[in-house]
Design an enzyme around this catalytic site. Structure first.
Site, short mmCIF file in Angstrom:
data_model
loop_
_atom_site.label_atom_id
_atom_site.label_comp_id
_atom_site.label_asym_id
_atom_site.label_seq_id
_atom_site.Cartn_x
_atom_site.Cartn_y
_atom_site.Cartn_z
CB CYS A 111 -0.99 -0.04 1.16
SG CYS A 111 -2.37 1.08 0.89
CG HIS A 146 -2.87 -3.13 4.04
ND1 HIS A 146 -1.80 -2.41 4.51
CD2 HIS A 146 -3.72 -2.24 3.51
CE1 HIS A 146 -2.00 -1.13 4.27
NE2 HIS A 146 -3.16 -0.99 3.67
CD GLU A 199 0.29 -5.17 5.74
OE1 GLU A 199 0.34 -5.88 4.71
OE2 GLU A 199 0.11 -3.95 5.72
#
Ligand code: GLN
Length: 205
Positions: free
Chosen positions: A81, A184, A186
């Site tokens: 991002c 994302h 993560e």
């Protein structure tokens, strides 16, 4: 190299989530805030967050040129991002004074999905990631408007209801040792994108 050392640029953004994913992917993690920490790493993650803020802090912490240099020298790097925005050569809708780290010969459009907090989620098939689609979470995300022929497109937004103008847009790319996603991974607990990156780090070492 059994457990390569992967740094996460720790100036702003979702550093902790990346640290967790890096460790779970079989690498050692180090937070990078100064040049001495950067010089030890085998790979670097630029987290999601706010690209203009990270850009400003790269100046403050005197990391801009050191990070640029390591990337230019071939350090494997992964940006999610805001990280993708920082790695792009050209940004649309950025601040005129925001810095680019280079590494990705792409033009990104900042805040392409809109400015709302939770913009869009979709399942995406990613080249190089086996085992079914990845849940892509887009938060005030960029998309890739154009990419040079040096850039491998790994994923695009499928044409599903709700995708609107995002349908067909490029959101995951790789160029040499540089990997970037507009979303994302993560944040989802699915570490396959980080595993792909750690494999790239091992391959480069
Ligand atoms: N819109 C942010 C930027 O321009 C990126 C958002 C994110 O990283 N979730 O940097």
């Amino acid at each position: 190299m059994a457990r390569p050392l992967v740094g996460v640029l720790a100036l702003q953004g979702d550093v902790r989530e990346h640290a967790h994913a890096v460790r779970a992917s079989g690498a050692e993690f180090v937070a990078v805030r100064r040049e001495s920490e950067l010089s030890d790493v085998d790979g670097l993650v630029i987290p999601g967050g706010e690209s203009t803020t990270i850009s400003r802090l790269l100046d403050t912490f005197e990391l801009l040129e050191p990070v640029r240099k390591r990337i230019a020298d071939g350090l494997p790097v992964y940006g999610s991002c805001a990280g993708m925005i920082l790695l792009a050569t050209t940004v649309l809708g950025g601040r005129p004074d925001q810095h680019q780290l280079g590494g990705l010969d792409i033009t990104v459009r900042r805040n392409a999905f809109g400015r709302q907090v939770d913009s869009f989620e979709e399942d995406l098939e990613l080249t190089g990631v086996a085992g079914g689609p990845v849940r892509a979470v887009f938060i005030r995300a960029p998309w890739v408007e154009s990419a040079s022929s040096e850039v491998e497109v790994l994923g695009t937004v499928p044409d599903v209801p709700g995708a609107g103008p995002a349908a067909g847009r490029i959101v995951a790319v790789r160029q040499g040792a540089t990997l970037a996603t507009a979303f994302h991974p993560e944040l989802t607990g699915d570490i396959r994108v980080h595993r792909l990156f750690v494999d790239m780090v091992r391959a480069a070492a």
